[in-house]
Design an enzyme around this catalytic site. Structure first.
Site, PDB file in Angstrom:
ATOM      1  N   HIS A  47       7.263  -4.931   8.339  1.00 48.40           N
ATOM      2  CA  HIS A  47       8.318  -4.122   7.735  1.00 48.40           C
ATOM      3  C   HIS A  47       9.481  -4.127   8.727  1.00 48.40           C
ATOM      4  CE1 HIS A  47       9.456  -0.168   5.458  1.00 48.40           C
ATOM      5  NE2 HIS A  47      10.510  -0.904   5.758  1.00 48.40           N
ATOM      6  N   CYS A  52       3.015   3.399   9.082  1.00 44.61           N
ATOM      7  CA  CYS A  52       3.414   4.679   8.497  1.00 44.61           C
ATOM      8  C   CYS A  52       4.244   5.478   9.504  1.00 44.61           C
ATOM      9  CB  CYS A  52       2.199   5.493   8.079  1.00 44.61           C
ATOM     10  SG  CYS A  52       2.631   7.074   7.309  1.00 44.61           S
ATOM     11  N   GLU A  75       9.211   0.452  -2.932  1.00 48.35           N
ATOM     12  CA  GLU A  75      10.181   1.187  -3.758  1.00 48.35           C
ATOM     13  C   GLU A  75      10.645   0.359  -4.950  1.00 48.35           C
ATOM     14  OE1 GLU A  75      11.875   4.245  -3.595  1.00 48.35           O
ATOM     15  OE2 GLU A  75      10.440   4.982  -2.139  1.00 48.35           O
ATOM     16  N   GLY A  98      10.779  -4.997   3.060  1.00 51.82           N
ATOM     17  CA  GLY A  98      12.068  -4.349   3.295  1.00 51.82           C
ATOM     18  C   GLY A  98      13.206  -5.065   2.603  1.00 51.82           C
ATOM     19  N   PRO A 107       0.856  -1.196   0.000  1.00 46.83           N
ATOM     20  CA  PRO A 107       0.000   0.000   0.000  1.00 46.83           C
ATOM     21  C   PRO A 107       0.887   1.238   0.000  1.00 46.83           C
ATOM     22  CG  PRO A 107       0.101  -0.973   2.190  1.00 46.83           C
ATOM     23  CD  PRO A 107       0.860  -1.892   1.288  1.00 46.83           C
ATOM     24  N   MET A 108       0.679   2.132  -0.964  1.00 40.65           N
ATOM     25  CA  MET A 108       1.522   3.331  -1.090  1.00 40.65           C
ATOM     26  C   MET A 108       0.632   4.543  -1.304  1.00 40.65           C
ATOM     27  SD  MET A 108       4.523   1.713  -3.528  1.00 40.65           S
ATOM     28  CE  MET A 108       3.382   0.856  -4.623  1.00 40.65           C
TER      29      MET A 108
END
Length: 484
Positions: free
Chosen positions: A175, A108, A233, A209, A23-24
């Site tokens: 993460h 977040c 990313e 990650g 989710p971004m």
């Protein structure tokens, strides 16, 4: 049909998904999810949605989830940020028919999450999180999942994960960074933490990650034993990551832009995606970088993309035999590949700073500088400074507003009651009074109404100023009763 849980949920509903798009915010929209699914992604998350806004704003729901039906965009997990059990569950109830699970964002780390009190800044509030997940698990027809960041201490991270599992979480994404590890301070994610969580819980676990290519995915699964691996990313710079390919950038960009034509999204999303895809090339062609930043239409973005493609093709045609990629890149800049985020020291050298304390300060610290030196301002504030050279970001120079006597909000400068507009409106209505400062004319309109009524009856209108205060109060009571 009973709600599937744990391993059964992952195996049957999520189709044993191993390759997951994270989710971004403003970046995992429908068009990007479809592109990623075409190139190996097996499960996608929506962008992080604000539960409170989703609950109250029909347009927000339509723009982020209720748009055109797209059967190929499944399985799909909707992620919310929230800090109130009732608000979270009510928003989730509105979303559950459009997805396969609801995810609670507990990862977040950004300043906006700190201000809004959500994301990773809830990780110490275990009682609140238990209540949120218990209620969601009870009320929703789809499973509840969570995405977390780790604590520095592995044992505390394990207890945190076990608490979430006990509350009703059916799948956990870990993460492997702490909430302090972000931006230039991100560093390497700890797979050791992820492995410990995987061994300690009985629900499926996804790792997040250090994922830049398919070999990283395979290595992560082998070392941690997780059910799947999530990429953010890495996926943004190479949407074919899960295919194990490194395609030409313009191929991915053109395919994405075609999907956007069919499933439109805000231009800012499209622009951000092209900045990621063309990241290395835009370091070479700075002028086109500026054009991409300024363009105002989708067609304009397509034109910039076409020009970047032509420049790269021309460069390829003039390439000498045996020439190698520059700037230490594994591939030539026109090929989709990872972007390794520089650490604080490298970022200082990029910006021409020395290794002093001021040079390694984070972005947020620079944004909060109190003097007007443009060298110490963020890029956005430097742009504002260019548009308005006299603009100052010194908090001490900001105007101080007098507060409303009733609620503490800024009051109107010309308000006769020394109140903000909302409070002034209530009082002026109750007292049948005027406030020219806020443009409220209850008394004037009432006088005109009486004048018109009496003229209709052929009776001379008495002046309201001649009536006593008791009569004015009586009118106000009658008016409120009539409106009710």
């Amino acid at each position: 049909m009973p709600k599937l849980r744990g391993e059964a949920f992952w195996r049957e509903t999520l189709r044993s998904a191993h390759y997951v798009v994270a989710p971004m915010v403003d970046q995992s929209e429908l068009a990007w999810r479809l592109l990623s699914r075409r190139h190996g992604a097996q499960l996608c998350y929506t962008p992080m949605l604000h539960a409170q806004v989703f609950l109250r704003d029909a347009n927000y729901r339509r723009e982020n989830l209720y748009g055109e039906a797209c059967p190929e965009d499944r399985p799909l997990i909707v992620q919310f940020c929230a800090n109130d059990p009732e608000v979270f569950v009510q928003a989730a109830l509105l979303a559950q028919d459009y997805c396969d699970a609801i995810d609670l964002n507990l990862g977040c780390p950004q300043m906006i999450a700190k201000r809004g009190h959500y994301g990773a800044f809830l990780q110490e509030e275990w009682d609140l999180l238990q209540r949120m997940i218990l209620l969601a698990n009870e009320k929703l027809s789809v499973p509840i999942t969570c995405k977390i960041r780790v604590f520095p201490d592995i044992d505390k991270t394990v207890k945190y994960a076990q608490m979430l599992e006990k509350a009703g979480c059916q799948l956990l994404t870990v993460h492997g960074r702490t909430k302090e590890q972000k931006g230039p301070l991100a560093g390497v994610a700890s797979w050791e933490h992820i492995q410990a969580v995987r061994k300690a819980v009985n629900i499926p676990v996804f790792a997040n990650g250090n994922i830049q290519c398919l070999s990283d995915v395979e290595e992560c699964i082998r070392k941690t034993g997780v059910h799947g691996v999530m990429s953010a990313e890495g996926n943004l710079h190479n949407p074919a990551l899960f295919e194990g390919r490194n395609p030409l950038v313009w191929e991915m960009a053109e395919e994405y832009l075609e999907i956007v034509r069919k499933y439109p999204c805000p231009l800012s999303y499209v622009r951000a995606h092209l900045f990621k895809l063309w990241h290395h090339t835009l370091q070479v062609y700075q002028q086109l970088r500026e054009e991409l930043a300024k363009v105002k239409t989708l067609e304009g973005i397509i034109d910039v993309n076409r020009e970047l493609k032509l420049r790269c093709q021309e460069e390829i045609a003039n390439q000498k035999e045996g020439e190698k990629p520059k700037e230490g890149l594994p591939f030539f800049h026109w090929i989709c590949q990872p972007y390794i985020r520089p650490g604080p020291k490298e970022r200082c050298r990029e910006n021409g700073d020395s290794g002093t304390e001021k040079g390694v300060r984070g972005k947020r610290a620079l944004e909060e500088e109190e003097d007007g030196n443009s060298e110490l301002l963020s890029k956005n504030k430097q742009k504002k400074k260019l548009r308005n050279p006299n603009k100052s970001f010194d908090p001490s120079l900001k105007p101080k507003y007098a507060k409303c006597d009733q609620c503490g909000n800024p009051k109107g400068n010309k308000c006769v009651f020394n109140m903000c507009r909302g409070c002034c409106k209530k009082r002026a209505f109750k007292e049948v009074a005027d406030c020219p400062g806020h443009g409220l004319l209850f008394k004037t309109k009432y006088e005109k109404s009486l004048s018109w009524q009496h003229s209709q009856r052929g009776i001379q209108t008495p002046e309201i100023s001649q009536r006593g205060d008791a009569e004015v109060g009586e009118m106000a009571v009658l008016k409120e009763a009539g409106d009710t």
